[in-house]
Scaffold this motif. Sequence first.
Motif, PDB file in Angstrom:
ATOM      1  N   PRO A 283       0.829  -1.202   0.000  1.00  0.00           N
ATOM      2  CA  PRO A 283       0.000   0.000   0.000  1.00  0.00           C
ATOM      3  C   PRO A 283       0.867   1.258   0.000  1.00  0.00           C
ATOM      4  CG  PRO A 283       0.130  -0.872   2.217  1.00  0.00           C
ATOM      5  CD  PRO A 283       0.884  -1.833   1.316  1.00  0.00           C
ATOM      6  N   ASN A 284       0.300   2.346  -0.405  1.00  0.00           N
ATOM      7  CA  ASN A 284       0.981   3.634  -0.373  1.00  0.00           C
ATOM      8  C   ASN A 284      -0.041   4.716  -0.056  1.00  0.00           C
ATOM      9  OD1 ASN A 284       3.345   5.225  -0.569  1.00  0.00           O
ATOM     10  ND2 ASN A 284       2.724   5.912  -2.596  1.00  0.00           N
ATOM     11  N   ILE A 285       0.483   5.871   0.319  1.00  0.00           N
ATOM     12  CA  ILE A 285      -0.367   7.031   0.646  1.00  0.00           C
ATOM     13  C   ILE A 285       0.204   8.249  -0.059  1.00  0.00           C
ATOM     14  CG2 ILE A 285      -1.418   8.378   2.495  1.00  0.00           C
ATOM     15  CD1 ILE A 285      -0.238   6.315   4.496  1.00  0.00           C
ATOM     16  N   MET A 286      -0.675   9.097  -0.584  1.00  0.00           N
ATOM     17  CA  MET A 286      -0.248  10.399  -1.087  1.00  0.00           C
ATOM     18  C   MET A 286      -1.178  11.462  -0.519  1.00  0.00           C
ATOM     19  SD  MET A 286      -1.270  10.518  -5.118  1.00  0.00           S
ATOM     20  CE  MET A 286      -2.743   9.713  -5.725  1.00  0.00           C
ATOM     21  N   THR A 287      -0.651  12.649  -0.335  1.00  0.00           N
ATOM     22  CA  THR A 287      -1.428  13.794   0.134  1.00  0.00           C
ATOM     23  C   THR A 287      -1.931  14.548  -1.095  1.00  0.00           C
ATOM     24  OG1 THR A 287      -0.091  13.997   2.135  1.00  0.00           O
ATOM     25  CG2 THR A 287      -1.332  15.946   1.451  1.00  0.00           C
ATOM     26  N   ILE A 288      -3.215  14.880  -1.080  1.00  0.00           N
ATOM     27  CA  ILE A 288      -3.818  15.653  -2.177  1.00  0.00           C
ATOM     28  C   ILE A 288      -4.572  16.838  -1.560  1.00  0.00           C
ATOM     29  CG2 ILE A 288      -5.547  15.648  -4.028  1.00  0.00           C
ATOM     30  CD1 ILE A 288      -3.223  13.948  -4.829  1.00  0.00           C
ATOM     31  N   SER A 289      -4.283  18.028  -2.062  1.00  0.00           N
ATOM     32  CA  SER A 289      -4.997  19.201  -1.544  1.00  0.00           C
ATOM     33  C   SER A 289      -6.003  19.765  -2.543  1.00  0.00           C
ATOM     34  CB  SER A 289      -4.012  20.285  -1.105  1.00  0.00           C
ATOM     35  OG  SER A 289      -3.194  20.689  -2.180  1.00  0.00           O
ATOM     36  N   TRP A 290      -5.977  19.271  -3.775  1.00  0.00           N
ATOM     37  CA  TRP A 290      -6.949  19.738  -4.753  1.00  0.00           C
ATOM     38  C   TRP A 290      -7.991  18.650  -4.952  1.00  0.00           C
ATOM     39  CZ3 TRP A 290      -3.298  22.443  -8.792  1.00  0.00           C
ATOM     40  CH2 TRP A 290      -2.779  23.604  -8.205  1.00  0.00           C
ATOM     41  N   THR A 291      -9.115  18.840  -4.265  1.00  0.00           N
ATOM     42  CA  THR A 291     -10.200  17.860  -4.251  1.00  0.00           C
ATOM     43  C   THR A 291     -11.532  18.577  -4.449  1.00  0.00           C
ATOM     44  OG1 THR A 291     -10.571  18.078  -1.865  1.00  0.00           O
ATOM     45  CG2 THR A 291      -8.956  16.440  -2.569  1.00  0.00           C
TER      46      THR A 291
END
Length: 180
Positions: free
Chosen positions: A29-37
């Motif tokens: 698994p991996n995680i990414m941060t997204i601020s444009w949603t």
Amino acid sequence: MKKLPLHKAFTLLEPGPVVLITTHDGKQPNIMTISWTMVVDFTPVFAITTGPWNHSFAALRKTKECVIAIPAVDLLDQVVGVGTCSGTDTDKFAQFKLTPLKASKVQAPLIQECLANIECKLIDYNRKHGVVFLQGVAAWLDTARKERRLLHAVGDGTFIADGRKLDRRKAMASKLPAGV
């Protein structure tokens, strides 16, 4: 009014809360941060902006599924940390002490420490602008969690936390979908 340089205009339109997107490439698994949603409609369809520049994007395109994990303000340091390193050489769950939980409809994990998690299937991708459209297929909310304020990225390295809730439900009742 004072003139604002056009290249800073995006900092005026914060689109939605900062989220963590989990993926699973079949190996890890991996995680990414997204601020444009954004919410696209009530069905529920969501959109995030990402592309080949993010390590998780390959897993998202391959599996066509992910989880939108919604952190509260108390996870700010983990959110920033996840967003400033790459899953190519970092186990972000271990590095930032986040707990993966088994999802019900997708292989990507939920994040236990988050306020909420939405399991999603990829339904469309706009390559020109890097907009990924996601269909929610299951949703989870930690109703016992005390901290419920969400994070909003301004775009210049600063964040805003939700403040006081203002109730106008009666005035908007005719515009809200049933059950909301």
